[in-house]
Design a protein around this motif. Structure first.
Motif, PDB file in Angstrom:
ATOM      1  N   GLY A   1       0.542   6.279   4.132  1.00  0.00           N
ATOM      2  CA  GLY A   1       0.514   6.937   5.429  1.00  0.00           C
ATOM      3  C   GLY A   1      -0.891   6.990   5.988  1.00  0.00           C
ATOM      4  N   SER A   2      -0.978   7.116   7.318  1.00  0.00           N
ATOM      5  CA  SER A   2      -2.289   7.076   7.966  1.00  0.00           C
ATOM      6  C   SER A   2      -3.223   8.169   7.456  1.00  0.00           C
ATOM      7  N   GLY A   3      -2.678   9.311   7.041  1.00  0.00           N
ATOM      8  CA  GLY A   3      -3.528  10.393   6.547  1.00  0.00           C
ATOM      9  C   GLY A   3      -4.152  10.102   5.196  1.00  0.00           C
ATOM     10  N   SER A   4      -3.615   9.107   4.475  1.00  0.00           N
ATOM     11  CA  SER A   4      -4.110   8.790   3.132  1.00  0.00           C
ATOM     12  C   SER A   4      -5.031   7.580   3.111  1.00  0.00           C
ATOM     13  N   LEU A   5      -5.190   6.909   4.236  1.00  0.00           N
ATOM     14  CA  LEU A   5      -5.941   5.656   4.260  1.00  0.00           C
ATOM     15  C   LEU A   5      -7.409   5.856   3.886  1.00  0.00           C
ATOM     16  N   LYS A   6      -7.969   6.989   4.281  1.00  0.00           N
ATOM     17  CA  LYS A   6      -9.392   7.222   4.049  1.00  0.00           C
ATOM     18  C   LYS A   6      -9.715   7.238   2.564  1.00  0.00           C
ATOM     19  N   HIS A   7      -8.783   7.704   1.776  1.00  0.00           N
ATOM     20  CA  HIS A   7      -9.024   7.826   0.334  1.00  0.00           C
ATOM     21  C   HIS A   7      -8.291   6.754  -0.469  1.00  0.00           C
ATOM     22  N   ASP A   8      -7.678   5.815   0.202  1.00  0.00           N
ATOM     23  CA  ASP A   8      -6.933   4.764  -0.492  1.00  0.00           C
ATOM     24  C   ASP A   8      -7.908   3.726  -1.042  1.00  0.00           C
ATOM     25  N   TRP A   9      -7.791   3.393  -2.323  1.00  0.00           N
ATOM     26  CA  TRP A   9      -8.713   2.443  -2.947  1.00  0.00           C
ATOM     27  C   TRP A   9      -8.595   1.037  -2.361  1.00  0.00           C
ATOM     28  N   ARG A  10      -7.473   0.753  -1.685  1.00  0.00           N
ATOM     29  CA  ARG A  10      -7.279  -0.582  -1.122  1.00  0.00           C
ATOM     30  C   ARG A  10      -7.930  -0.762   0.243  1.00  0.00           C
ATOM     31  N   GLN A  11      -8.359   0.348   0.865  1.00  0.00           N
ATOM     32  CA  GLN A  11      -8.914   0.245   2.215  1.00  0.00           C
ATOM     33  C   GLN A  11     -10.155  -0.644   2.291  1.00  0.00           C
ATOM     34  N   PRO A  12     -11.116  -0.545   1.370  1.00  0.00           N
ATOM     35  CA  PRO A  12     -12.253  -1.495   1.416  1.00  0.00           C
ATOM     36  C   PRO A  12     -11.809  -2.949   1.271  1.00  0.00           C
ATOM     37  N   TRP A  13     -10.769  -3.197   0.481  1.00  0.00           N
ATOM     38  CA  TRP A  13     -10.251  -4.553   0.344  1.00  0.00           C
ATOM     39  C   TRP A  13      -9.647  -5.041   1.658  1.00  0.00           C
ATOM     40  N   ARG A  14      -8.915  -4.161   2.328  1.00  0.00           N
ATOM     41  CA  ARG A  14      -8.334  -4.544   3.622  1.00  0.00           C
ATOM     42  C   ARG A  14      -9.440  -4.926   4.601  1.00  0.00           C
ATOM     43  N   ARG A  15     -10.448  -4.088   4.666  1.00  0.00           N
ATOM     44  CA  ARG A  15     -11.539  -4.348   5.606  1.00  0.00           C
ATOM     45  C   ARG A  15     -12.286  -5.626   5.243  1.00  0.00           C
ATOM     46  N   GLY A  16     -12.544  -5.818   3.961  1.00  0.00           N
ATOM     47  CA  GLY A  16     -13.264  -7.013   3.542  1.00  0.00           C
ATOM     48  C   GLY A  16     -12.487  -8.287   3.824  1.00  0.00           C
ATOM     49  N   ILE A  17     -11.210  -8.304   3.459  1.00  0.00           N
ATOM     50  CA  ILE A  17     -10.373  -9.491   3.701  1.00  0.00           C
ATOM     51  C   ILE A  17     -10.267  -9.768   5.197  1.00  0.00           C
TER      52      ILE A  17
END
Length: 601
Positions: free
Chosen positions: A34-50
């Motif tokens: 959910g959007s409220g969990s994205l900030k702390h999701d470990w996959r978010q840096p991977w999404r941004r990098g890819i």
């Protein structure tokens, strides 16, 4: 290295579509909480990098395509190895390469800015962003009218989700209107395609352009009517009047990076008008219909947009109306139907896209520093970075109003120069100069309210206004100002390189009007040097499939349409091979005209 170069040339230009496509699928497979969990999701840096690596790779690919296309050669990619008009083809020429570079030049800084925190306000932002890029690249590269419809739908589906990114009542309400309008446009698109296919028998752009002048009067009128229906559809996408009222409010409610990337969306409609209505239906009736409708629409849209900007109550709506005005200016140039005007239109199109995106990003910066006043044209306390913001606003105003020495001024001068032998020269010159004057007035009004009349901030710590003002950020949102500077720098470089850029635009305008070039590059010929084309629709025709056999009077054309490797492979059935060989050794290699029913006659 040779293998890599061979792979590159072999798969040009489909790589520009595959890069965002595979990126989007990879991002979806990563999952998304959910959007409220994205900030702390470990996959978010991977999404941004890819996502960022993919968009940079797309930009490099687009620049390489631009260099290839600058040679003047038209590159054709046959999907499934079937040649046009039987197979679907992708076409890389100067115009499509230019639009790809524009798309990624805009997408790269916008995505970099959005990867700060805007991408955390809703699910699947990065995946939808790349699906949008996939649709844009596909629309610019396709050589088939139905595929153009397909890629339009892909980019629209992604835009529906991106428009609602961040949620909110206003976004949902205007998003519903946006979806309804585009669904209507899609229905009209299909009807127009049906009219063209029913009269011409083909949807390949080059083949349609070749066959339209040869049609019987009744069929020709039906095809032109279908083309004009497509013109209405493209007009909705481009937001020209009277079907463009939706744009200012819709773009105003989108989040800052979404509004910035959406500035390329109107240019897809303009591209389609130029590519389809300007070059496919380029006979006397088609061109007359285009000029009769497009010129007054362009004049009215340009004037209406700037008047709307003067009356706007919010800065974001102000930008939306200025986008409308720039669309009208481009349509005016296209309506003149000459090479110089089209080159000027392309030059101004690049400018208007990048400057509008920079302006939307500036709206986000201003909104962050005005607190509860947001971007409304109301007197508010001075922004903490008022001098810096005022300087950026002033530069953007000069560029967007078309004042020297910036690219907007050069673009408008080129359009005015192209009116030399145009019968409605006085109208064009008068409206463009009037719009430029009104643009200066509109920007003066906006700057006067935002900066000149701004009040001194509250200094009494006991007052609530003081606490509110102190809570506002001292600097622009992270990467916001940097993204604006990147776009403005790109526009300054654009001016410095105006001479070679204009040469490229003139060559582009000349190339897209050369139907013979596209015909010789894309369509195949038989042993008698006759173009192998499609048949009119026949309800009694039963095609041969893997599980059935049917007589094919045109089997002897197959070796001309598919590569030799495919001919020697297992994809051609034995039954079909026998038909090919039989027709080859036949005394009469030229099929009976009554069987072909060629649409040329």
């Amino acid at each position: 290295m040779n293998d890599l170069l061979h792979f590159w040339h072999m798969h040009t230009p489909i790589l520009s579509i595959l890069i965002p496509t595979f990126t989007a699928f990879i991002l979806i497979l990563l999952g998304n909480p959910g959007s409220g969990s994205l900030k702390h999701d470990w996959r978010q840096p991977w999404r941004r990098g890819i996502s960022l690596v993919s968009v940079v790779l797309g930009l490099i690919t687009a620049v390489c395509y631009l260099i290839q296309a600058n040679s003047g050669q038209v590159f054709v990619y046959n999907l499934s190895e079937w040649s046009a008009p039987f197979g679907i083809v992708l076409v890389l020429d100067r115009l499509s390469a230019l639009m790809l570079v524009l798309t990624y030049t805009l997408a790269t800084p916008v995505l970099w800015f959005a990867s700060n925190d805007f991408d955390e306000r809703g699910r699947y932002f990065h995946a939808m962003f790349h699906f949008l890029l996939m649709g844009l690249c596909g629309a610019f590269l396709t050589g088939d009218l139905f595929n153009l419809f397909v890629f339009f739908e892909v980019l629209l589906m992604a835009s529906y989700v991106l428009l609602l990114h961040g949620q909110g009542k206003a976004r949902f309400q205007l998003g519903f209107h946006y979806v309804a309008i585009n669904l209507l446009a899609s229905a009209l698109f299909l009807i127009g395609l049906g009219m063209i296919y029913g009269s011409v028998g083909s949807l390949n752009m080059t083949d349609v352009a070749r066959l339209v002048p040869t049609l019987q009067p009744a069929e020709h009128k039906l095809a032109v009517a279908g083309g004009l229906l497509l013109f209405v559809v493209f007009g909705i996408k481009a937001a020209m009047l009277p079907v463009g009222f939706w744009l200012p409010k819709t773009y105003a409610v989108a989040t800052t990076p979404v509004a910035a990337i959406f500035t390329i969306m109107t240019k897809v409609g303009i591209y389609a008008i130029l590519r389809v209505n300007g070059t496919i239906f380029d006979d006397a009736l088609g061109q007359m219909s285009l000029m009769i409708w497009l010129l007054p629409i362009g004049l009215i849209t340009s004037l209406y947009g700037v008047i709307g900007a003067i009356a706007a109550d919010r800065l974001r709506r102000f930008v939306g109306f200025m986008v409308l005005s720039s669309v009208g200016t481009i349509l005016i140039a296209i309506s003149m139907l000459n090479t110089e005007a089209w080159a000027a239109a392309l030059f101004y199109l690049i400018h208007s896209t990048l400057i509008a995106a920079a302006f939307y990003l500036l709206c986000g910066w201003i909104t962050s520093q005005r607190g509860v006043f947001k971007d409304h044209f109301k007197i508010a306390p001075k922004m903490k970075q008022d001098k810096t913001i005022a300087a950026v606003f002033f530069i953007i105003a000069l560029m967007m109003a078309g004042l020297p020495p910036f690219s907007g001024f050069i673009g408008k001068v080129l359009i005015l120069q192209a009116t030399s032998y145009f019968p409605y020269q006085a109208w064009v010159i008068s409206i463009i100069l009037l719009v430029s004057l009104l643009s200066i007035i509109a920007f003066t009004r906006a700057g006067y309210i935002l900066f000149w009349r701004a009040t001194a901030p509250e200094t009494n710590p006991q007052e609530e206004q003081y606490q509110q003002y102190q809570a506002l950020p001292d600097r622009a949102p992270r990467r916001n100002d940097s993204a604006i500077y990147v776009l403005l720098t790109a526009l300054i470089v654009y001016v410095v390189c105006a001479n070679p850029v204009l040469t490229y635009m003139q060559n582009t305008a000349t190339q897209i009007q050369d139907n013979a070039l596209y015909e010789s590059t894309m369509l195949k010929k038989d042993e008698h040097q006759n173009v192998i084309s499609v048949l009119p629709f026949d309800s009694h025709y039963v095609p041969e499939t893997k599980y059935s056999e049917a007589k094919d009077e045109n089997a002897h054309y197959i070796p001309y349409l598919v590569p030799s490797d495919t001919m020697n492979g297992e994809h051609i059935s034995e039954y079909k091979r026998k038909q090919i060989e039989h027709q080859k050794i036949s005394q009469d290699n030229v099929p009976d005209e009554s069987l072909l029913k060629s649409v040329e006659h």
